[in-house]
Design an enzyme around this catalytic site. Structure first.
Site, PDB file in Angstrom:
ATOM      1  N   MET A 196      25.027  87.793  16.629  1.00  0.00           N
ATOM      2  CA  MET A 196      26.763  87.878  18.138  1.00  0.00           C
ATOM      3  C   MET A 196      27.236  88.193  16.457  1.00  0.00           C
ATOM      4  O   MET A 196      28.172  87.605  16.438  1.00  0.00           O
ATOM      5  CB  MET A 196      26.652  86.418  18.029  1.00  0.00           C
ATOM      6  CG  MET A 196      26.711  85.363  17.611  1.00  0.00           C
ATOM      7  SD  MET A 196      26.845  83.566  18.016  1.00  0.00           S
ATOM      8  CE  MET A 196      28.441  83.250  17.901  1.00  0.00           C
TER       9      MET A 196
ATOM     10  N   ASP B 214      18.145  74.236  17.336  1.00  0.00           N
ATOM     11  CA  ASP B 214      17.368  75.698  16.477  1.00  0.00           C
ATOM     12  C   ASP B 214      17.070  75.821  15.539  1.00  0.00           C
ATOM     13  O   ASP B 214      17.063  76.612  14.425  1.00  0.00           O
ATOM     14  CB  ASP B 214      18.860  77.093  16.812  1.00  0.00           C
ATOM     15  CG  ASP B 214      18.526  78.100  16.951  1.00  0.00           C
ATOM     16  OD1 ASP B 214      17.111  78.188  17.122  1.00  0.00           O
ATOM     17  OD2 ASP B 214      19.282  79.379  16.891  1.00  0.00           O
TER      18      ASP B 214
ATOM     19  N   GLY C 174      23.958  89.634   5.815  1.00  0.00           N
ATOM     20  CA  GLY C 174      23.146  89.524   6.754  1.00  0.00           C
ATOM     21  C   GLY C 174      23.258  89.487   7.954  1.00  0.00           C
ATOM     22  O   GLY C 174      25.373  90.033   8.371  1.00  0.00           O
TER      23      GLY C 174
END
Length: 675
Positions: free
Chosen positions: A23, A141, A19
């Site tokens: 960042m 988030d 993945g």
């Protein structure tokens, strides 16, 4: 052969990228010390020198490492490793490797979730948030891409990259000049750049639940700013208006979580989780549809527009008893009465309005500047699909996504776009984005462990895998029970679904084992059975020469082996068992004028086991009295060690009675048979 594998911290061997994010990149790796698979998140090298990203990365490790909950991805370890190409120290986080799909991947597949399943998944998220909130950690988030569903249906919340302690939430997006969170799941207070608490996560969980129920987020817009504006100023459409299966109780829970004011939401993740549980167990929920307050931009002047409660639609005789509900509406003031206008006048006015509008549109198209309707196409090659679509939408264009197979490197990113970046097109034009969905995926076949190398390689090739690397099994895996060339481990593990161009490593047994140490002294048949039971496949026997065996060795007894005891060899190595014949050379007992006792000792010394029969013979020479004067068998002959032996001992001629024999028996003097 491939390059030397990268090992972090002396124990984590990187295997493949699984993945990538804005960042960091995530690798599947093997913990060589505990022999388990882990996930390792590494900060991108180009960001490793940025103190802001360093701090955010460190904050994620600290936030998640302090949490221990079955619905939160566990953090095992952290560290840093110098990148050899740049010399930059790159931090990494070692985490639990979770198999499954994110809710974002499930939603993209177009799968419609049953409402009950949507609430079950949301309960798992709320359990995780309840644990993090108890530790004063606000996730900030929560979104489908950060929630993993395992094959068993368990929920795992991940990515605490922007999480903060409640005491530190004053550091908002207005201080960092960046939106913290994802626009479609921002709470109103996040969108305004205000300090947030645990109730901000409740709002994001409500957005998640809304999308699971309806297949779309509560707010859609051309740009993140427009979506954030809606979070602050507008109420979403109740889910039941998008799906008839959704009940009023489901609406109530969802809309309470999406209340604009934190005070109107659930005050804890546990409270919302408990209401979801009540819903799934057919118990009354505590939530009611919140008040609908018009935004100030659209609301009439409050000084002239009184607001009152709108009664629930019911029978007139129930209104007084039950009173008003929580839903509010704006009452228009009664206009002053005017004289009536004829129908013909109304029609005429309508036609005039249409005519003026048509003329205005014609004039605008004739004289207007066409460039006012044109926009540049954003260049999005290399962007993640979600970010690329958001940029295209933000440019007032319509994205259309096509997916093609490609390499694992860059999976999920845009590899082509049409029109190209920076081209000028009309507003609303379609931009086709070609997204690399990675190489074809196949399942590692079951049953590879235990196969011989060639069989396993052939089976993997049949399954479509192209990069297969057999390696010698390390000491901890090289079982003494495994055959030479046998597969003792596969990485990735059997049953894993991986890209067909990903490397599959087969660990091969050497087939080495140690020679048993107790074979000498056994009879040959027993020793051979022992070796075959230990897996040796090439065992033979060979007789040793006369004189090479010990005097005490029996016929058929193992006197030595090749290889010798304790040697480590393959089980196909030729093994030779050297067996005693049980024979010996008859010594010369006459020439040396041995006494009867000395003759017996010499026979025993070379291995003869039978007791000699003693006969006596009259001799004239007094020196031969008591000495062996003849023997049978003769000296130098080879016989079984059990052969009968006869010794003739000299006796005096004047003696009528022979002396006593050394074995306690006597015999009259006579001549040996056959002379």
């Amino acid at each position: 052969m491939t390059d030397e594998p990268v090992v972090l911290g002396g124990r984590y061997q990187l295997e493949t990228v699984i993945g990538r994010g804005g960042m960091a990149e995530v690798w599947r790796a093997r913990d060589l010390r505990l022999d388990r698979l882990v996930a390792i998140k590494r900060l991108r090298v180009d960001l490793a020198t940025d103190s802001t990203f360093q701090a955010r990365f460190q904050r994620e490790a600290q936030a998640a490492a302090g949490l221990n909950h079955p619905n939160i991805v566990s953090v095992y370890d952290t560290g840093e490793k110098v990148d050899p190409a740049s010399g930059i120290s790159v931090p990494y986080i070692v985490m639990e490797l979770v198999k499954g799909q994110t809710l974002r991947e499930i939603l993209r597949q177009g799968r419609v979730l049953e409402p009950a399943k949507a609430f079950e998944y949301t309960m798992g998220v709320l359990d995780a948030l309840s644990s993090s909130h108890k530790h004063d950690i606000v996730h900030r988030d929560i979104k489908p891409a950060n929630v993993m569903i395992t094959p068993s249906g368990s929920v795992k919340v991940m990515d605490f990259g922007i999480a903060r302690a409640v005491s530190d939430t004053s550091a908002t997006m207005t201080q960092t000049a960046a939106v913290i969170g994802t626009a479609q799941y921002l709470s109103p207070e996040q969108a305004r750049g205000e300090p947030v608490d645990a109730r901000s996560d409740i709002y994001s969980a409500g957005c998640l639940l809304y999308e699971l129920l309806t297949g779309r987020p509560p707010f859609l817009g051309d740009s993140p700013v427009s979506v954030a504006y809606q979070h602050v100023r507008e109420m979403p459409i109740p889910p039941s208006q998008l799906d008839a299966e959704i009940t009023p109780e489901m609406d109530a829970i969802t809309m309470k979580a999406l209340a604009k004011s934190p005070d109107d939401r659930y005050q804890s993740a546990k409270a919302m989780r408990d209401d979801c549980w009540r819903l799934l167990n057919d118990e009354p929920v505590t939530a009611h549809l919140p008040a609908v307050v018009p935004s100030s931009a659209a609301a009439p002047d409050s000084s002239t527009t009184p607001t009152r409660a709108l009664p629930e639609q019911q029978e007139p005789d129930q209104e007084a008893a039950e009173g008003a509900e929580d839903t509010f509406y704006t009452e228009e003031p009664e206009p002053p009465r005017k004289r009536g206008v004829s129908a013909a006048t109304v029609v005429l006015i309508g036609l005039m309005v249409l005519l003026i509008g048509a003329l205005g549109l014609f004039a605008w198209r004739l004289m207007g500047d066409p460039s006012n309707n044109e926009v540049p196409v954003p260049a999005v090659i290399g962007f993640e699909e979600e970010a690329a679509v958001e940029l295209i939408n933000g440019a007032q264009l319509t994205p259309r996504v096509e997916r093609v197979a490609g390499p694992a490197e860059g999976k999920g990113t845009v590899i082509r776009q049409s029109p190209e970046g920076n081209a000028t097109v009309l507003v609303g034009s379609t931009v086709t984005l070609t997204v690399n969905e990675g190489p074809p995926v196949s399942e590692i076949p079951a049953g590879l462990v235990g196969m011989l190398q060639d069989e396993a390689v052939a089976l993997l090739r049949e399954a479509g895998f192209t990069k297969i690397e057999p390696l010698p099994a390390p000491a901890g895996l090289d079982s003494l029970d495994a055959r030479e060339g046998e597969v003792v481990r596969v990485s990735p593990a059997e049953g894993s679904e991986v890209a067909t161009n990903e490397q599959v490593t087969l660990y091969i047994a050497s087939g080495m084992t140690r020679m048993p140490g107790d074979l000498v002294g056994q009879d040959g048949t027993t020793a051979r059975s022992t070796l075959i039971a230990a897996g040796f496949t090439n065992v033979t026997t060979q007789s040793v020469g006369v004189g090479e065996e010990s005097p005490t060795a029996r016929a058929g007894q193992v006197v030595r082996t090749s290889p010798t005891a304790g040697e480590q060899v393959t089980r196909s190595t030729p093994i030779v068992l050297y067996l005693a014949q049980g024979r010996a050379v008859v010594p010369d007992l006459v020439s040396d004028s041995l006494t009867q006792a000395q003759a017996l000792d010499r026979l025993v010394a070379v291995g003869f086991t039978s007791v000699p029969r003693i006969e006596y013979r009259t001799v004239d020479d007094a020196a031969l009295v008591g000495r062996v004067v003849e023997q049978s068998p003769s000296a130098g002959e080879t016989h079984d060690k059990t052969v009968p032996i006869v010794l003739w001992v000299g006796a005096q001629s004047s003696s009528n009675s022979p002396p006593a024999s050394s074995n306690g028996t006597t015999s009259a003097p006579s001549s040996p048979e056959g002379g």
